[in-house]
Design a protein around this motif. Sequence first.
Motif, PDB file in Angstrom:
ATOM      1  N   LEU A 117      -8.776  -7.789   7.534  1.00 61.08           N
ATOM      2  CA  LEU A 117      -7.884  -6.736   8.002  1.00 61.08           C
ATOM      3  C   LEU A 117      -6.623  -7.373   8.569  1.00 61.08           C
ATOM      4  CD1 LEU A 117      -7.454  -3.678   8.641  1.00 61.08           C
ATOM      5  CD2 LEU A 117      -8.450  -4.146  10.893  1.00 61.08           C
ATOM      6  N   MET A 118      -5.473  -6.880   8.120  1.00 61.30           N
ATOM      7  CA  MET A 118      -4.183  -7.335   8.632  1.00 61.30           C
ATOM      8  C   MET A 118      -3.743  -6.374   9.742  1.00 61.30           C
ATOM      9  SD  MET A 118      -1.327  -9.318   7.856  1.00 61.30           S
ATOM     10  CE  MET A 118       0.454  -9.172   7.728  1.00 61.30           C
ATOM     11  N   VAL A 119      -3.240  -6.920  10.856  1.00 64.08           N
ATOM     12  CA  VAL A 119      -2.819  -6.104  11.992  1.00 64.08           C
ATOM     13  C   VAL A 119      -1.340  -6.352  12.265  1.00 64.08           C
ATOM     14  CG1 VAL A 119      -3.261  -5.481  14.397  1.00 64.08           C
ATOM     15  CG2 VAL A 119      -5.134  -6.351  12.966  1.00 64.08           C
ATOM     16  N   ASN A 120      -0.560  -5.264  12.378  1.00 62.68           N
ATOM     17  CA  ASN A 120       0.872  -5.356  12.645  1.00 62.68           C
ATOM     18  C   ASN A 120       1.221  -4.464  13.821  1.00 62.68           C
ATOM     19  OD1 ASN A 120       3.779  -5.736  12.178  1.00 62.68           O
ATOM     20  ND2 ASN A 120       3.734  -3.617  11.455  1.00 62.68           N
ATOM     21  N   GLY A 121       1.766  -5.060  14.893  1.00 57.39           N
ATOM     22  CA  GLY A 121       2.093  -4.290  16.090  1.00 57.39           C
ATOM     23  C   GLY A 121       3.572  -4.112  16.327  1.00 57.39           C
ATOM     24  N   ALA A 122       4.439  -4.437  15.345  1.00 52.41           N
ATOM     25  CA  ALA A 122       5.885  -4.441  15.549  1.00 52.41           C
ATOM     26  C   ALA A 122       6.411  -3.072  15.955  1.00 52.41           C
ATOM     27  CB  ALA A 122       6.586  -4.911  14.279  1.00 52.41           C
ATOM     28  N   ASP A 123       7.476  -3.085  16.771  1.00 49.70           N
ATOM     29  CA  ASP A 123       8.032  -1.813  17.205  1.00 49.70           C
ATOM     30  C   ASP A 123       9.152  -1.315  16.299  1.00 49.70           C
ATOM     31  OD1 ASP A 123      10.394  -3.192  17.933  1.00 49.70           O
ATOM     32  OD2 ASP A 123       9.750  -3.410  20.002  1.00 49.70           O
ATOM     33  N   SER A 124       9.637  -2.174  15.392  1.00 50.79           N
ATOM     34  CA  SER A 124      10.705  -1.741  14.475  1.00 50.79           C
ATOM     35  C   SER A 124      10.703  -2.654  13.258  1.00 50.79           C
ATOM     36  CB  SER A 124      12.065  -1.782  15.172  1.00 50.79           C
ATOM     37  OG  SER A 124      12.305  -3.043  15.760  1.00 50.79           O
ATOM     38  N   GLU A 125       9.694  -2.560  12.441  1.00 50.03           N
ATOM     39  CA  GLU A 125       9.531  -3.426  11.275  1.00 50.03           C
ATOM     40  C   GLU A 125      10.520  -2.993  10.199  1.00 50.03           C
ATOM     41  OE1 GLU A 125       8.568  -6.522   9.786  1.00 50.03           O
ATOM     42  OE2 GLU A 125       6.764  -6.038  10.942  1.00 50.03           O
ATOM     43  N   PRO A 126      11.575  -3.801   9.907  1.00 51.38           N
ATOM     44  CA  PRO A 126      12.573  -3.369   8.927  1.00 51.38           C
ATOM     45  C   PRO A 126      11.964  -3.065   7.558  1.00 51.38           C
ATOM     46  CG  PRO A 126      13.362  -5.264  10.162  1.00 51.38           C
ATOM     47  CD  PRO A 126      11.909  -5.094  10.517  1.00 51.38           C
ATOM     48  N   PHE A 127      11.098  -3.951   7.087  1.00 56.09           N
ATOM     49  CA  PHE A 127      10.438  -3.708   5.798  1.00 56.09           C
ATOM     50  C   PHE A 127       8.959  -4.035   5.864  1.00 56.09           C
ATOM     51  CE2 PHE A 127       9.183  -4.920   1.452  1.00 56.09           C
ATOM     52  CZ  PHE A 127       9.359  -3.686   0.849  1.00 56.09           C
ATOM     53  N   GLY A 128       8.619  -5.292   6.080  1.00 59.45           N
ATOM     54  CA  GLY A 128       7.218  -5.673   6.161  1.00 59.45           C
ATOM     55  C   GLY A 128       6.716  -6.385   4.923  1.00 59.45           C
ATOM     56  N   THR A 129       7.426  -7.437   4.510  1.00 62.85           N
ATOM     57  CA  THR A 129       7.034  -8.179   3.315  1.00 62.85           C
ATOM     58  C   THR A 129       5.628  -8.749   3.441  1.00 62.85           C
ATOM     59  OG1 THR A 129       9.326  -8.727   2.758  1.00 62.85           O
ATOM     60  CG2 THR A 129       7.604 -10.146   1.844  1.00 62.85           C
ATOM     61  N   ALA A 130       5.315  -9.316   4.605  1.00 62.73           N
ATOM     62  CA  ALA A 130       3.983  -9.896   4.789  1.00 62.73           C
ATOM     63  C   ALA A 130       2.897  -8.836   4.652  1.00 62.73           C
ATOM     64  CB  ALA A 130       3.888 -10.578   6.155  1.00 62.73           C
ATOM     65  N   ILE A 131       3.181  -7.635   5.086  1.00 62.81           N
ATOM     66  CA  ILE A 131       2.206  -6.551   4.974  1.00 62.81           C
ATOM     67  C   ILE A 131       1.943  -6.232   3.509  1.00 62.81           C
ATOM     68  CG2 ILE A 131       1.834  -4.094   5.453  1.00 62.81           C
ATOM     69  CD1 ILE A 131       3.454  -4.527   8.039  1.00 62.81           C
ATOM     70  N   LEU A 132       3.008  -6.160   2.706  1.00 63.16           N
ATOM     71  CA  LEU A 132       2.828  -5.888   1.281  1.00 63.16           C
ATOM     72  C   LEU A 132       2.144  -7.054   0.567  1.00 63.16           C
ATOM     73  CD1 LEU A 132       6.029  -4.010   0.054  1.00 63.16           C
ATOM     74  CD2 LEU A 132       3.689  -3.151   0.168  1.00 63.16           C
ATOM     75  N   GLN A 133       2.407  -8.268   1.006  1.00 58.18           N
ATOM     76  CA  GLN A 133       1.710  -9.414   0.413  1.00 58.18           C
ATOM     77  C   GLN A 133       0.212  -9.316   0.666  1.00 58.18           C
ATOM     78  OE1 GLN A 133       3.746 -12.665   2.295  1.00 58.18           O
ATOM     79  NE2 GLN A 133       5.369 -12.763   0.754  1.00 58.18           N
ATOM     80  N   ALA A 134      -0.149  -8.949   1.906  1.00 57.24           N
ATOM     81  CA  ALA A 134      -1.568  -8.770   2.217  1.00 57.24           C
ATOM     82  C   ALA A 134      -2.173  -7.678   1.347  1.00 57.24           C
ATOM     83  CB  ALA A 134      -1.733  -8.432   3.697  1.00 57.24           C
ATOM     84  N   MET A 135      -1.455  -6.578   1.188  1.00 59.84           N
ATOM     85  CA  MET A 135      -1.951  -5.466   0.373  1.00 59.84           C
ATOM     86  C   MET A 135      -2.103  -5.884  -1.093  1.00 59.84           C
ATOM     87  SD  MET A 135       0.227  -2.365   2.161  1.00 59.84           S
ATOM     88  CE  MET A 135      -0.466  -1.046   1.136  1.00 59.84           C
ATOM     89  N   ALA A 136      -1.155  -6.696  -1.583  1.00 60.84           N
ATOM     90  CA  ALA A 136      -1.253  -7.173  -2.959  1.00 60.84           C
ATOM     91  C   ALA A 136      -2.502  -8.022  -3.155  1.00 60.84           C
ATOM     92  CB  ALA A 136      -0.011  -7.994  -3.323  1.00 60.84           C
ATOM     93  N   THR A 137      -2.910  -8.721  -2.099  1.00 64.94           N
ATOM     94  CA  THR A 137      -4.110  -9.553  -2.151  1.00 64.94           C
ATOM     95  C   THR A 137      -5.383  -8.718  -2.049  1.00 64.94           C
ATOM     96  OG1 THR A 137      -2.808 -11.270  -1.049  1.00 64.94           O
ATOM     97  CG2 THR A 137      -5.155 -11.629  -1.154  1.00 64.94           C
ATOM     98  N   GLY A 138      -5.226  -7.459  -1.637  1.00 67.00           N
ATOM     99  CA  GLY A 138      -6.386  -6.585  -1.478  1.00 67.00           C
ATOM    100  C   GLY A 138      -6.894  -6.526  -0.052  1.00 67.00           C
ATOM    101  N   THR A 139      -6.044  -6.923   0.896  1.00 68.87           N
ATOM    102  CA  THR A 139      -6.417  -6.872   2.307  1.00 68.87           C
ATOM    103  C   THR A 139      -5.736  -5.670   2.952  1.00 68.87           C
ATOM    104  OG1 THR A 139      -6.629  -9.279   2.416  1.00 68.87           O
ATOM    105  CG2 THR A 139      -6.387  -8.110   4.505  1.00 68.87           C
ATOM    106  N   PRO A 140      -6.484  -4.662   3.412  1.00 67.48           N
ATOM    107  CA  PRO A 140      -5.883  -3.471   4.026  1.00 67.48           C
ATOM    108  C   PRO A 140      -5.179  -3.808   5.335  1.00 67.48           C
ATOM    109  CG  PRO A 140      -8.138  -3.038   3.326  1.00 67.48           C
ATOM    110  CD  PRO A 140      -7.932  -4.527   3.256  1.00 67.48           C
ATOM    111  N   VAL A 141      -4.323  -2.875   5.789  1.00 65.36           N
ATOM    112  CA  VAL A 141      -3.462  -3.117   6.940  1.00 65.36           C
ATOM    113  C   VAL A 141      -3.607  -2.005   7.971  1.00 65.36           C
ATOM    114  CG1 VAL A 141      -1.076  -3.413   7.708  1.00 65.36           C
ATOM    115  CG2 VAL A 141      -1.803  -4.369   5.508  1.00 65.36           C
TER     116      VAL A 141
END
Length: 481
Positions: free
Chosen positions: A370-394
Amino acid sequence: MGESPGVTMGFMPFPRGGSAFVALELAQRLQRSVSDFSLVAGSWPEGPNPKMSDARRFFAAVQRLTTMNYSPDAAPSGSGDVVAMHPSFEYKEDVSDRVLSDFTPAEGAAFTESWAQALKPTDGPGRHSVLHLHHLGPMNLAARRTGTPVVAHLHGTEMKFVIQAQEAASSSGRWTGHSAWRYADHWAKELQQAAREAAAVVCVSEDDATLATELFALPSGAVHIIENGVDAGYFGPLPLDDRDKLRYWTKWLVNDPQGWDGTAVPGTVSYSEQLLRDSFVNEAGRMRPVLLCVSRFLRWKRLTDVIDAYVMARDEHGLRSPLVIWGGYPGECEGIHPYEYARSKGDAGVFFTGWRGPEDLKYGYAAADLMVNGADSEPFGTAILQAMATGTPVLSTRTGGPAKFIQDSGPRQNGWFFDLGDIKGLAHLLTELVGNIESWRDRLGTESRRLVLRRYSWERVVEDFHGLYDATLRTGAKVRG
């Protein structure tokens, strides 16, 4: 997709963050489809992580590359082989790249002159009809002298700087009176003017486009939204069993540690093999679910929130899964160091890998659950999409890019949201999700990758930029979105 003549891309900082990877992905593809493509990039060959900071290594796949070699020891008026270190959009103590608001106008003019020479148009190979410049800054001011249309590609950090600079210039802002922000008003106005002078302004999300329109007083429709892509071939599902996962975590945390403490020296944070096994392996000999947070050590990333929620879940709800914090470029840290903060809270179960390249990160995503993101103003979130591409939910806050590509309900659910700053809510979700992991891991992982494949290919991004370049050349004026 037609050819676009003469595109020069500019990337001012030495490479280390997500925008550098965006520039790399675009440059590799544009050089195959643009008749005359070149890249001018900032570089720090002697940086603490030269595999990243040395642009000749980081952008090695780009055929026509010119580097601006920075040195913290160079004079502001430096020229030739070595120039002064570039300014930063973030204020960080004891680092080589000072915040832009700390640069005197004279220092800024000298740095701008260095970039003006690098961007000077030439005849023959290397000529440019369009300048594609990442971020806003002295590089954009240098572009004024070329007379070439500019596509200003914003990544969010420059806008965060302008907001802070405006606050510092006010009578009651957070940084009001701080010596490092004494030229805040000057640079906020310079960046605003640079945005207004651009032939086209590109933002990576709807939220950023709205912010840019307001912050830079741009006309309606002046901002184009071109979201980043993900290389779903590189970041994809990997068949790792428990032994594979443990082997990778042992490599990154025990055998080849890159975590760093207040000294900023990679490897100063490491762990014993026994501690790793006790934390990652349960009593039955199986891997515990791993929580992963990939982040720079910046205030708006809100790593302290993630740590606080994890500690609460661990101490009050009995959570036994480890939390791995991946990233933090050596020496780059706003506010309290997350490692020191975790230690102050009792750091059992919290691990720091330090900064590692994509060749490791793709396995890091696959070795996590599981990927966890706590940012208060994430402009895009490339790392989040990379995790999702790998099959890891966020599991993320509902800001910027994540608010658009994470689906938290319905047949295409691929992740979850939590309210910004809700430590108790996040602690409860972490405990609940880990406890029910078998009910969602495969299903949501599949949906996560499907979304990336459906909407976030780099080929689509390149096609959008080709259209923008062509429109810029056709109109010879500002291009409306």
